[in-house]
Design an enzyme around this catalytic site. Structure first.
Site, PDB file in Angstrom:
ATOM      1  N   PHE A 253      49.980 -23.238  73.784  1.00 51.89           N
ATOM      2  CA  PHE A 253      50.770 -24.205  73.681  1.00 51.89           C
ATOM      3  C   PHE A 253      52.051 -23.730  72.976  1.00 51.89           C
ATOM      4  O   PHE A 253      52.257 -23.780  71.797  1.00 51.89           O
ATOM      5  CB  PHE A 253      50.322 -25.600  73.212  1.00 51.89           C
ATOM      6  N   ASP A 275      51.072 -20.563  77.588  1.00 56.14           N
ATOM      7  CA  ASP A 275      52.177 -22.238  77.657  1.00 56.14           C
ATOM      8  C   ASP A 275      52.201 -22.609  78.927  1.00 56.14           C
ATOM      9  O   ASP A 275      51.962 -21.389  80.126  1.00 56.14           O
ATOM     10  CB  ASP A 275      53.241 -22.260  76.954  1.00 56.14           C
ATOM     11  N   ASN A 303      47.829 -22.948  82.324  1.00 54.58           N
ATOM     12  CA  ASN A 303      47.228 -24.173  81.223  1.00 54.58           C
ATOM     13  C   ASN A 303      46.209 -24.013  80.011  1.00 54.58           C
ATOM     14  O   ASN A 303      44.683 -23.113  80.637  1.00 54.58           O
ATOM     15  CB  ASN A 303      46.140 -25.163  82.602  1.00 54.58           C
ATOM     16  N   ASP A 331      48.771 -25.807  68.983  1.00 51.96           N
ATOM     17  CA  ASP A 331      48.887 -26.151  69.281  1.00 51.96           C
ATOM     18  C   ASP A 331      49.762 -27.044  70.071  1.00 51.96           C
ATOM     19  O   ASP A 331      50.481 -27.294  70.714  1.00 51.96           O
ATOM     20  CB  ASP A 331      50.975 -26.064  68.685  1.00 51.96           C
ATOM     21  N   CYS A 371      48.836 -33.283  66.720  1.00 53.28           N
ATOM     22  CA  CYS A 371      50.830 -34.472  66.334  1.00 53.28           C
ATOM     23  C   CYS A 371      50.872 -36.127  66.977  1.00 53.28           C
ATOM     24  O   CYS A 371      51.710 -36.748  67.229  1.00 53.28           O
ATOM     25  CB  CYS A 371      51.617 -34.056  66.830  1.00 53.28           C
TER      26      CYS A 371
END
Length: 427
Positions: A253, A275, A303, A331, A371
């Site tokens: 990511f 990514d 992916n 991340d 996050c």
């Protein structure tokens, strides 16, 4: 309250008053019993106005901004009855916000680098007393996001307050780009738009060259995610950098490559950035070349949820991608943005951490994070622990970290704590 204040009033329930007393700054739609006109001049409350908040027994609870179309009906901006919410009030708030960044980040830059305040979040919404406003600084450009009707009405005042606070400290800002394109604005009845604020001259391009941790990033503040970059991971990226020397790193990511570039700058033997967005991969590659690190970095558009299991199944494919890896960075974007999908998100975090752990040898390192405010620290820790059990490995914690201090966590307001970050060694 003995003094007469000039604002209309919102009378709220005991439940709302208890929440406000605990430090939470929101009053919800069903907690407002009635709106009353200003006792001074009889003015009724309008959408976006400052209103005084009273419990039904007459106890003053604070003053906030009214949002007539939002489920969050009032957002508190002050609990000081002596405050008048005028231009001077917002100027003080802007000065305090900037002083906090100077105090917590001004002296933390790596040797030979500009102060970390050259790229930072200057205003973090409720945590800085500007509900619904985010202001990010990228060198000489500010990028703003406004998500509430009250703050939208105050834009000319608060923008000038922030600009003047920076100017008073010798910091020159040439332009402000408004990223008011979040769908969340619809909940406030606000239109979606983005473009240069007309209070300052507009540059020719939305591209900004930003320095962070001694690295250069070419950002597109108009079209990139959020405001152009993820500033909250600044020091977490540095923590990965400190572990990277001589290692083969898989950055999942990766977005525009900040974790991967930090790892390469820290002496990694190889960094593979992955990514799902080809645009992000292209920008990451450009940033690698910009920093002279492209000889140690490689890029894959895929992916991650499919890519990690593929590497675990196919050792030839793993070698093609630069493996085996001994440092994996996860991340991911927020897997949940509501309380109702937390259990589904927990499965997602467990799965990606399991797949990453399958790739790591004994002695390897995993840097992993969430996050999402709803995926709390304890839920993330539980998901990682379950992944380790499933992968039949034991983890030794190296560090536990959070968002950078320019994204302050306001106690009593758990929504401001949204980023949790762990580094583990496989033992």
């Amino acid at each position: 309250m003995k003094q007469t204040r000039p604002y209309p009033r919102a009378v709220v329930t005991r439940k709302a008053a208890r929440a406000l007393a605990s430090g939470h700054p929101w009053v919800f739609e069903g907690e407002v019993l009635r709106l009353e006109p200003s006792p001074e001049d009889g003015r009724a409350a309008a959408n976006g106005d400052v209103v005084d908040v009273f419990e039904e027994n007459g106890t003053w609870q604070g003053a906030g901004l009214l949002s007539e179309q939002s489920k969050i009906r009032v957002r508190i901006v002050t609990r000081n009855a002596n405050d008048r919410v005028d231009e001077a009030f917002w100027r003080r708030r802007a000065q305090w916000a900037w002083q906090h960044r100077r105090a917590t980040m001004g002296a933390r830059a790596l040797p030979g680098c500009p102060p970390d305040t050259n790229a930072c979040r200057v205003v973090f919404s409720e945590a800085d007393g500007f509900p619904g406003l985010v202001v990010d600084r990228y060198e000489n450009v500010l990028v703003t996001q406004v998500g509430t009707v009250g703050m939208d009405r105050l834009r000319p005042v608060v923008y000038r307050a922030v600009l003047d606070a920076l100017a008073a400290d010798g910091e020159k800002i040439d332009a402000v780009f408004e990223r008011n394109d979040s769908p969340a604005r619809a909940k406030e009845g606000l239109p979606l738009a983005k473009g240069w604020w007309d209070g300052l001259p507009a540059p020719d391009s939305p591209r900004v060259l930003v320095r962070e941790n001694g690295l250069s990033f070419d950002l597109d503040v108009e079209n990139s995610q959020k405001t152009g970059f993820f500033l909250d991971q600044k020091y977490n990226r540095r923590a990965v950098r400190e572990l990277a020397a001589g290692r083969r790193v898989l950055d999942c990511f990766c977005h525009v490559g900040p974790f991967g570039l930090n790892a390469a700058a820290g002496g990694a033997e190889l960094v593979r950035c992955v990514d799902v967005s080809q645009t992000a991969i292209d920008l990451a590659g450009e940033n690698a070349r910009l920093n002279g690190l492209d000889d140690r970095m490689a890029f894959t558009c895929a992916n991650v949820l499919d890519y990690l299991p593929e590497l675990a199944r196919d050792r030839a494919r793993l070698r093609e991608e630069g493996g085996p890896f001994d440092l994996v960075v996860l991340d991911p974007p927020a897997f949940t943005k509501s309380r109702g999908t937390v259990s589904h998100a927990a499965r997602g975090y467990r799965e990606i951490n399991y797949e990453a752990l399958r790739l790591l040898p004994r002695g390897g390192y995993l840097a992993t994070c969430s996050c999402s405010h709803f995926m709390t620290r304890d839920l993330l820790a539980k998901a990682v622990a379950e992944a380790a059990h499933q992968a039949n490995v034991q983890l030794k914690q190296v560090e536990e970290r959070q968002q950078a201090p320019d994204h302050p966590i306001l106690w009593g307001f758990p929504e401001s704590h949204y980023l949790d970050f762990f580094i583990f060694q496989v033992v």
